[in-house]
Motif scaffolding. Structure first.
Motif, short mmCIF file in Angstrom:
data_model
loop_
_atom_site.label_atom_id
_atom_site.label_comp_id
_atom_site.label_asym_id
_atom_site.label_seq_id
_atom_site.Cartn_x
_atom_site.Cartn_y
_atom_site.Cartn_z
N GLU A 100 48.33 27.58 80.20
CA GLU A 100 49.64 26.86 79.25
C GLU A 100 49.35 25.42 79.45
N SER A 101 48.27 24.81 79.75
CA SER A 101 48.12 23.44 80.09
C SER A 101 48.10 22.73 78.75
N MET A 102 48.77 21.69 78.70
CA MET A 102 48.66 20.71 77.81
C MET A 102 47.82 19.44 77.95
N VAL A 103 47.23 19.49 78.94
CA VAL A 103 46.31 18.39 79.56
C VAL A 103 45.20 18.31 78.66
N LYS A 104 44.79 17.02 78.00
CA LYS A 104 43.48 16.68 77.57
C LYS A 104 42.31 16.30 78.35
N VAL A 105 41.47 16.86 78.72
CA VAL A 105 40.35 16.38 79.39
C VAL A 105 39.72 15.14 79.40
N THR A 106 39.75 14.83 78.05
CA THR A 106 39.13 13.93 77.32
C THR A 106 39.94 12.28 78.12
N GLU A 107 41.11 12.74 78.49
CA GLU A 107 41.92 11.40 79.04
C GLU A 107 41.62 11.18 80.38
N TYR A 108 40.91 12.01 81.17
CA TYR A 108 40.56 11.73 82.51
C TYR A 108 39.59 10.49 82.48
N LEU A 109 38.65 10.55 82.06
CA LEU A 109 37.50 9.51 82.13
C LEU A 109 38.26 8.19 81.87
N PRO A 110 38.82 7.73 80.67
CA PRO A 110 39.55 6.77 80.36
C PRO A 110 40.52 6.07 81.40
N ALA A 111 41.16 7.08 81.87
CA ALA A 111 42.24 6.72 83.00
C ALA A 111 41.49 6.33 84.25
N TYR A 112 40.30 7.10 84.55
CA TYR A 112 39.53 6.68 85.66
C TYR A 112 39.13 5.37 85.62
N PHE A 113 38.68 4.90 84.49
CA PHE A 113 38.16 3.52 84.42
C PHE A 113 39.08 2.36 84.50
N LEU A 114 40.27 2.74 83.47
CA LEU A 114 41.53 1.97 83.73
C LEU A 114 41.92 1.56 85.03
N PHE A 115 42.11 2.59 85.86
CA PHE A 115 42.39 2.55 87.26
C PHE A 115 41.76 1.73 88.13
N PHE A 116 40.25 2.20 88.32
CA PHE A 116 39.39 1.48 89.07
C PHE A 116 39.13 0.35 88.93
N LEU A 117 38.88 -0.01 87.49
CA LEU A 117 38.51 -1.53 87.05
C LEU A 117 39.65 -2.55 87.60
N LEU A 118 40.91 -1.85 87.35
CA LEU A 118 42.07 -2.55 87.66
C LEU A 118 42.24 -2.71 89.25
N TYR A 119 41.91 -1.65 89.80
CA TYR A 119 42.02 -1.79 91.30
C TYR A 119 41.09 -2.68 92.07
N TRP A 120 39.65 -2.70 91.59
CA TRP A 120 38.86 -3.65 92.13
C TRP A 120 39.29 -5.05 91.65
N THR A 121 39.66 -5.29 90.50
CA THR A 121 40.11 -6.61 90.12
C THR A 121 41.22 -7.07 91.25
N GLY A 122 42.14 -6.23 91.34
CA GLY A 122 43.25 -6.68 92.19
C GLY A 122 42.88 -6.75 93.70
N LEU A 123 41.91 -5.81 94.14
CA LEU A 123 41.18 -5.90 95.58
C LEU A 123 40.55 -7.17 95.87
N PHE A 124 39.80 -7.79 94.85
CA PHE A 124 38.99 -8.96 95.05
C PHE A 124 40.32 -10.10 95.10
N ALA A 125 41.01 -10.07 93.91
CA ALA A 125 41.90 -11.18 94.18
C ALA A 125 42.85 -11.03 95.29
N PHE A 126 43.40 -10.07 95.89
CA PHE A 126 44.19 -10.06 97.02
C PHE A 126 43.20 -10.50 98.20
N SER A 127 42.06 -10.30 97.98
CA SER A 127 41.12 -10.77 99.08
C SER A 127 40.70 -12.10 98.96
#
Length: 203
Positions: A100-127
């Motif tokens: 019954e899942s309505m999840v689109k697997v194709t959303e996984y990778l874009p969300a992954y890249f969005l999150f971790f690119l922003l994460y590394w940007t923030g981590l470097f900035a905070f450091s």
């Protein structure tokens, strides 16, 4: 590990970067899709945090019994990170396979890249590693343009972004650290999972 002081509180820089990335990533998704991102996105983050923190009890049970409040300050270390990423992988696989899942697997990778690119940007900035943060922000901007143009995140493009990120981290961080290797492993897992899912749909 770097720490950021906010008022009376001292917060690990990586945790602050993670919270910032997940909320900014959700806002970017909303701006593109005109709707909120699915619960799987938030659940994945909180599953990781819960496993990472609670694994401390498993690996340091005696210390936890002696000082229960130590759970507030410590985590499961590298073993906890491994379990946390395994938990995310298992959860995403499970919800994608539900009938019954309505999840689109194709959303996984874009969300992954969005999150971790922003994460590394923030981590470097905070450091206060501002050159690294600038390079990482440029990477996030390039992906953002790619994302908003609704270009398909094919296997080739995903591998290209992973390789570019590996290059950036090799220059400004420890590419072979357990955390970075686990992050790349999750990206490769999602890439393979998306490819297999597309093959199943075609058959």
């Amino acid at each position: 590990m770097n720490y950021i002081t906010i008022g009376r509180f001292t917060v690990p820089a990586d945790l602050l970067a993670a919270f910032a990335a997940i909320f900014i990533g959700a806002l970017i998704y909303r701006a593109r899709e005109k709707k909120s991102i699915g619960d799987w996105y938030w659940n994945s983050f909180f599953i990781y945090i819960a496993i990472y923190k609670l694994s401390y009890v498993v690996f340091n049970f005696k210390m936890f019994l002696d000082t229960p409040f130590s759970l507030l300050y410590f985590n499961g270390g590298t073993e906890g990170q491994i379990l946390g990423f395994a938990g995310i992988a298992a959860y995403l696989y499970w919800i994608a396979r539900k009938k019954e899942s309505m999840v689109k697997v194709t959303e996984y990778l874009p969300a992954y890249f969005l999150f971790f690119l922003l994460y590394w940007t923030g981590l470097f900035a905070f450091s206060e590693e501002f050159i690294a943060a600038g390079v990482q922000a440029l990477m996030a901007l390039i992906f953002g343009v790619f994302y908003f143009k609704r270009m398909e995140l094919s296997k080739e493009y995903a591998i290209l972004f992973l390789m570019l990120e590996a290059l950036v981290l090799s220059l400004f961080s420890n590419l072979l650290s357990a955390e970075n290797l686990l992050i790349f492993a999750l990206g490769i897992y999602l890439l393979v999972f998306q490819g297999l899912n597309k093959e199943e749909l075609q058959h």
